[in-house]
Design an enzyme around this catalytic site. Structure first.
Site, PDB file in Angstrom:
ATOM      1  N   SER A 127       0.809  -1.217   0.000  1.00 30.71           N
ATOM      2  CA  SER A 127       0.000   0.000   0.000  1.00 30.71           C
ATOM      3  C   SER A 127       0.843   1.269   0.000  1.00 30.71           C
ATOM      4  CB  SER A 127      -0.880  -0.007   1.260  1.00 30.71           C
ATOM      5  OG  SER A 127      -1.401   1.276   1.501  1.00 30.71           O
ATOM      6  N   GLU A 129       0.202   3.615   1.778  1.00 30.11           N
ATOM      7  CA  GLU A 129       0.296   4.042   3.184  1.00 30.11           C
ATOM      8  C   GLU A 129       1.698   3.808   3.727  1.00 30.11           C
ATOM      9  OE1 GLU A 129      -1.580   5.111   6.164  1.00 30.11           O
ATOM     10  OE2 GLU A 129      -2.577   6.180   4.551  1.00 30.11           O
ATOM     11  N   TYR A 151      -1.459   0.340  10.684  1.00 28.07           N
ATOM     12  CA  TYR A 151      -1.726  -0.306   9.378  1.00 28.07           C
ATOM     13  C   TYR A 151      -0.514  -0.165   8.463  1.00 28.07           C
ATOM     14  CZ  TYR A 151      -3.559  -0.794   4.615  1.00 28.07           C
ATOM     15  OH  TYR A 151      -3.736  -1.151   3.298  1.00 28.07           O
TER      16      TYR A 151
HETATM   17  P1  NAP Z   1     -11.368  -4.596   2.078  1.00 30.89           P
HETATM   18  O1  NAP Z   1     -12.526  -4.297   1.206  1.00 30.89           O
HETATM   19  O2  NAP Z   1     -11.308  -4.005   3.446  1.00 30.89           O
HETATM   20  O3  NAP Z   1     -11.249  -6.188   2.206  1.00 30.89           O
HETATM   21  C1  NAP Z   1     -10.452  -6.793   3.191  1.00 30.89           C
HETATM   22  C2  NAP Z   1     -10.673  -8.306   3.143  1.00 30.89           C
HETATM   23  O4  NAP Z   1      -9.827  -8.936   4.115  1.00 30.89           O
HETATM   24  C3  NAP Z   1     -12.100  -8.753   3.453  1.00 30.89           C
HETATM   25  O5  NAP Z   1     -12.468  -9.733   2.521  1.00 30.89           O
HETATM   26  C4  NAP Z   1     -11.972  -9.364   4.842  1.00 30.89           C
HETATM   27  O6  NAP Z   1     -12.884 -10.395   5.101  1.00 30.89           O
HETATM   28  C5  NAP Z   1     -10.583  -9.966   4.741  1.00 30.89           C
HETATM   29  N1  NAP Z   1     -10.010 -10.304   6.053  1.00 30.89           N
HETATM   30  C6  NAP Z   1      -9.870  -9.475   7.120  1.00 30.89           C
HETATM   31  N2  NAP Z   1      -9.301 -10.150   8.152  1.00 30.89           N
HETATM   32  C7  NAP Z   1      -9.069 -11.420   7.720  1.00 30.89           C
HETATM   33  C8  NAP Z   1      -8.510 -12.587   8.304  1.00 30.89           C
HETATM   34  N3  NAP Z   1      -8.061 -12.586   9.572  1.00 30.89           N
HETATM   35  N4  NAP Z   1      -8.431 -13.714   7.570  1.00 30.89           N
HETATM   36  C9  NAP Z   1      -8.896 -13.744   6.301  1.00 30.89           C
HETATM   37  N5  NAP Z   1      -9.470 -12.682   5.695  1.00 30.89           N
HETATM   38  C10 NAP Z   1      -9.545 -11.525   6.384  1.00 30.89           C
HETATM   39  O7  NAP Z   1      -9.999  -4.183   1.348  1.00 30.89           O
HETATM   40  P2  NAP Z   1      -9.748  -3.823  -0.199  1.00 30.89           P
HETATM   41  O8  NAP Z   1      -9.985  -2.376  -0.397  1.00 30.89           O
HETATM   42  O9  NAP Z   1     -10.423  -4.831  -1.050  1.00 30.89           O
HETATM   43  O10 NAP Z   1      -8.161  -4.011  -0.267  1.00 30.89           O
HETATM   44  C11 NAP Z   1      -7.595  -5.264  -0.594  1.00 30.89           C
HETATM   45  C12 NAP Z   1      -6.158  -5.292  -0.085  1.00 30.89           C
HETATM   46  O11 NAP Z   1      -5.412  -4.249  -0.704  1.00 30.89           O
HETATM   47  C13 NAP Z   1      -5.997  -5.058   1.412  1.00 30.89           C
HETATM   48  O12 NAP Z   1      -4.887  -5.833   1.834  1.00 30.89           O
HETATM   49  C14 NAP Z   1      -5.676  -3.592   1.532  1.00 30.89           C
HETATM   50  O13 NAP Z   1      -4.955  -3.333   2.715  1.00 30.89           O
HETATM   51  C15 NAP Z   1      -4.845  -3.395   0.280  1.00 30.89           C
HETATM   52  N6  NAP Z   1      -4.851  -2.053  -0.304  1.00 30.89           N
HETATM   53  C16 NAP Z   1      -6.027  -1.449  -0.605  1.00 30.89           C
HETATM   54  C17 NAP Z   1      -6.041  -0.211  -1.226  1.00 30.89           C
HETATM   55  C18 NAP Z   1      -7.329   0.489  -1.583  1.00 30.89           C
HETATM   56  O14 NAP Z   1      -7.283   1.693  -1.848  1.00 30.89           O
HETATM   57  N7  NAP Z   1      -8.440  -0.214  -1.644  1.00 30.89           N
HETATM   58  C19 NAP Z   1      -4.815   0.416  -1.537  1.00 30.89           C
HETATM   59  C20 NAP Z   1      -3.635  -0.257  -1.231  1.00 30.89           C
HETATM   60  C21 NAP Z   1      -3.662  -1.502  -0.642  1.00 30.89           C
HETATM   61  P3  NAP Z   1     -14.252 -10.163   5.955  1.00 30.89           P
HETATM   62  O15 NAP Z   1     -15.192  -9.494   4.997  1.00 30.89           O
HETATM   63  O16 NAP Z   1     -14.674 -11.531   6.298  1.00 30.89           O
HETATM   64  O17 NAP Z   1     -13.886  -9.310   7.133  1.00 30.89           O
HETATM   65  O1  G4F Z   2     -10.692   6.738   2.845  1.00 28.39           O
HETATM   66  P1  G4F Z   2      -9.665   6.650   3.915  1.00 28.39           P
HETATM   67  O2  G4F Z   2     -10.073   6.004   5.190  1.00 28.39           O
HETATM   68  O3  G4F Z   2      -8.408   5.912   3.232  1.00 28.39           O
HETATM   69  P2  G4F Z   2      -6.854   5.888   3.595  1.00 28.39           P
HETATM   70  O4  G4F Z   2      -6.607   6.163   5.022  1.00 28.39           O
HETATM   71  O5  G4F Z   2      -6.154   6.737   2.601  1.00 28.39           O
HETATM   72  O6  G4F Z   2      -6.508   4.338   3.348  1.00 28.39           O
HETATM   73  C1  G4F Z   2      -6.968   3.659   2.187  1.00 28.39           C
HETATM   74  O7  G4F Z   2      -5.991   3.757   1.181  1.00 28.39           O
HETATM   75  C2  G4F Z   2      -4.739   3.104   1.488  1.00 28.39           C
HETATM   76  C3  G4F Z   2      -3.800   3.330   0.298  1.00 28.39           C
HETATM   77  O8  G4F Z   2      -3.128   4.550   0.454  1.00 28.39           O
HETATM   78  C4  G4F Z   2      -5.009   1.639   1.717  1.00 28.39           C
HETATM   79  F1  G4F Z   2      -3.841   0.997   1.934  1.00 28.39           F
HETATM   80  C5  G4F Z   2      -5.965   1.479   2.884  1.00 28.39           C
HETATM   81  O9  G4F Z   2      -6.258   0.100   3.073  1.00 28.39           O
HETATM   82  C6  G4F Z   2      -7.266   2.200   2.572  1.00 28.39           C
HETATM   83  O10 G4F Z   2      -7.880   1.547   1.503  1.00 28.39           O
HETATM   84  O11 G4F Z   2      -9.124   8.111   4.251  1.00 28.39           O
HETATM   85  C7  G4F Z   2      -8.660   8.993   3.255  1.00 28.39           C
HETATM   86  C8  G4F Z   2      -8.417  10.363   3.857  1.00 28.39           C
HETATM   87  C9  G4F Z   2      -7.597  10.366   5.154  1.00 28.39           C
HETATM   88  O12 G4F Z   2      -6.672  11.415   5.103  1.00 28.39           O
HETATM   89  C10 G4F Z   2      -8.621  10.641   6.251  1.00 28.39           C
HETATM   90  O13 G4F Z   2      -8.092  11.306   7.391  1.00 28.39           O
HETATM   91  O14 G4F Z   2      -9.690  10.929   4.205  1.00 28.39           O
HETATM   92  C11 G4F Z   2      -9.582  11.542   5.473  1.00 28.39           C
HETATM   93  N1  G4F Z   2     -10.907  11.640   6.085  1.00 28.39           N
HETATM   94  C12 G4F Z   2     -11.519  12.800   6.423  1.00 28.39           C
HETATM   95  N2  G4F Z   2     -12.709  12.546   6.993  1.00 28.39           N
HETATM   96  C13 G4F Z   2     -11.701  10.608   6.433  1.00 28.39           C
HETATM   97  C14 G4F Z   2     -12.839  11.189   7.002  1.00 28.39           C
HETATM   98  N3  G4F Z   2     -11.553   9.278   6.287  1.00 28.39           N
HETATM   99  C15 G4F Z   2     -12.581   8.484   6.700  1.00 28.39           C
HETATM  100  N4  G4F Z   2     -12.474   7.146   6.529  1.00 28.39           N
HETATM  101  N5  G4F Z   2     -13.710   9.004   7.296  1.00 28.39           N
HETATM  102  C16 G4F Z   2     -13.890  10.357   7.472  1.00 28.39           C
HETATM  103  O15 G4F Z   2     -14.911  10.793   7.993  1.00 28.39           O
END
Ligand code: NAP
Ligand code: G4F
Length: 327
Positions: A127, A129, A151
């Site tokens: 990520s 992050e 995280y």
């Molecule tokens: P998400 O919607 O939050 O999905 C997370 C998944 O992990 C869910 O299917 C959840 O299952 C599963 N999980 C959680 N704890 C577990 C455990 N102990 N054992 C097995 N499964 C478990 O995340 P996403 O947005 O699809 O992201 C996919 C991956 O990419 C994650 O690793 C995230 O950190 C990474 N990532 C995401 C972004 C982004 O912007 N979306 C960017 C960079 C990296 P349950 O539904 O059963 O809880």
């Molecule tokens: O949508 P966010 O919670 O995503 P964040 O923290 O960027 O993380 C996501 O992207 C990562 C990749 O860079 C992934 F690895 C991670 O798993 C996840 O998918 O927050 C985005 C921004 C932050 O700066 C937060 O402080 O939005 C700001 N924010 C402002 N108000 C809020 C809120 N975020 C959330 N969730 N809720 C609020 O009310």
């Protein structure tokens, strides 16, 4: 055709990746945790071609048994505690799932193994992050990490151990350093979907305010459907490697809010937005913007959905979903 095992099958990316691999003719297994997972029904309804295997990233023997049963050609490790805000309150759980969970999955692959001609390939969902308090802009594969949350710290461990297993055991292990990617399948806890859902409900008179934290942080937001293609492409290369996947553009949360209200034809958005410090984080990532040159040149990856299209798509979807609830 190849067989894939996807962890995180119930999540946003797991579902997009399952659709992509299905369109390519893969046999797909999805790892699911819990004895009565409420998302099982959704996966079975919308992705009936996915076979569910039980397992948890915190339980090595369940991962060994899943890998042993499925004998996958490709393992996509997408499971994680992925919500940054939650990781501050449940730091140990996050370290265990998002960090050590990667090590367990790698161990399961190493123990079960593939054949020498046909090794099990591994994708780790790293990520942006990990860049946290960024050391340079834009961020590339060479930018040093400076995580700002439990995280982010756990993801750095997951990334480093993936590289280490590649170098120590010759595993075909890739790490995709993905910047934020969103969609209509994004969880409601993340800011983009929280905004588009609230905008739709305000438009329909179901809600009268949107309560947020920091509006100034900037993110490089892309479309999840585009990003899962990069995951697959990484595993089709002759050699395993790590890639940044990003759009190269950055927008503030405030700009996302403005565009989302505009997409619903609401002009005076400030009337509806209230700030509450409870949504601020102990440490913030102020700015992310990635340089995906390597993914573009080596993989031939290219994002297709622009930022304005992404926002409009999510608002349109939430308007349709919320309207349907009314009828
Ligand atoms: P998400 O919607 O939050 O999905 C997370 C998944 O992990 C869910 O299917 C959840 O299952 C599963 N999980 C959680 N704890 C577990 C455990 N102990 N054992 C097995 N499964 C478990 O995340 P996403 O947005 O699809 O992201 C996919 C991956 O990419 C994650 O690793 C995230 O950190 C990474 N990532 C995401 C972004 C982004 O912007 N979306 C960017 C960079 C990296 P349950 O539904 O059963 O809880
Ligand atoms: O949508 P966010 O919670 O995503 P964040 O923290 O960027 O993380 C996501 O992207 C990562 C990749 O860079 C992934 F690895 C991670 O798993 C996840 O998918 O927050 C985005 C921004 C932050 O700066 C937060 O402080 O939005 C700001 N924010 C402002 N108000 C809020 C809120 N975020 C959330 N969730 N809720 C609020 O009310």
């Amino acid at each position: 055709m190849p067989t894939a095992l996807i962890t995180g099958i119930t999540g946003q990316d797991g579902r997009f990746l399952a659709d992509l691999l299905h369109s390519k003719g893969y046999t797909i297994y999805g790892l699911m945790k819990g004895q009565n997972n409420p998302k099982l029904e959704l996966v079975q309804r919308e992705h009936p071609y996915v076979e569910i295997v039980e397992g948890d990233l915190c339980d090595l023997s369940s991962l060994i048994s899943a890998v042993s049963r499925v004998q996958p050609d490709e393992v996509y490790n997408l499971a994680a505690i992925s919500f940054v805000a939650m990781s501050f309150n449940q730091a140990e759980l996050t370290a265990n799932v998002t960090g050590t969970g990667v090590l367990r999955m790698l161990e399961a692959i190493r123990i079960v193994g593939g054949s020498q001609d046909n090794p099990m390939k591994f994708y780790q969902a790293s990520s942006s992050e990990m860049f946290g308090k960024v050391r340079e802009t834009p961020q590339t594969e060479a930018t040093p990490f400076y995580p700002r949350s439990p995280y982010g710290c756990a993801k750095v461990f997951g990334h480093d151990i993936t590289v280490n297993y590649r170098e120590s055991y010759g595993l075909f292990a890739c790490s995709g350093i993905l910047f934020n990617h969103e969609s209509e399948r994004r969880g409601l806890e993340f800011v983009t979907r929280k905004i588009t859902n609230a905008v739709a409900r305000i438009k329909l008179g179901l809600q009268d305010e949107l309560v947020l934290g920091n509006l100034d942080s900037k993110r490089d937001w892309g479309y999840a459907g585009d990003y899962v293609k990069a995951m697959w492409m990484m595993l089709q290369q002759p050699e395993p490697d790590d890639y940044v996947v990003a759009t190269g553009e950055t927008y503030s949360v405030r700009e996302f809010v403005e565009r989302a209200f505009a997409a619903a034809e609401i002009d005076d958005w400030e009337r509806y937005v209230r700030l509450d410090p409870k949504f601020l984080r102990p440490a913030e990532v102020d700015l992310l913007v990635g340089d995906a040159t390597k993914a573009e040149t080596v993989l031939g990856w290219k994002r297709e959905v622009s930022f304005p299209e992404l926002v409009e798509r999510m608002v349109r979807h939430d308007l349709a979903v919320e309207s349907a609830k009314l009828s």
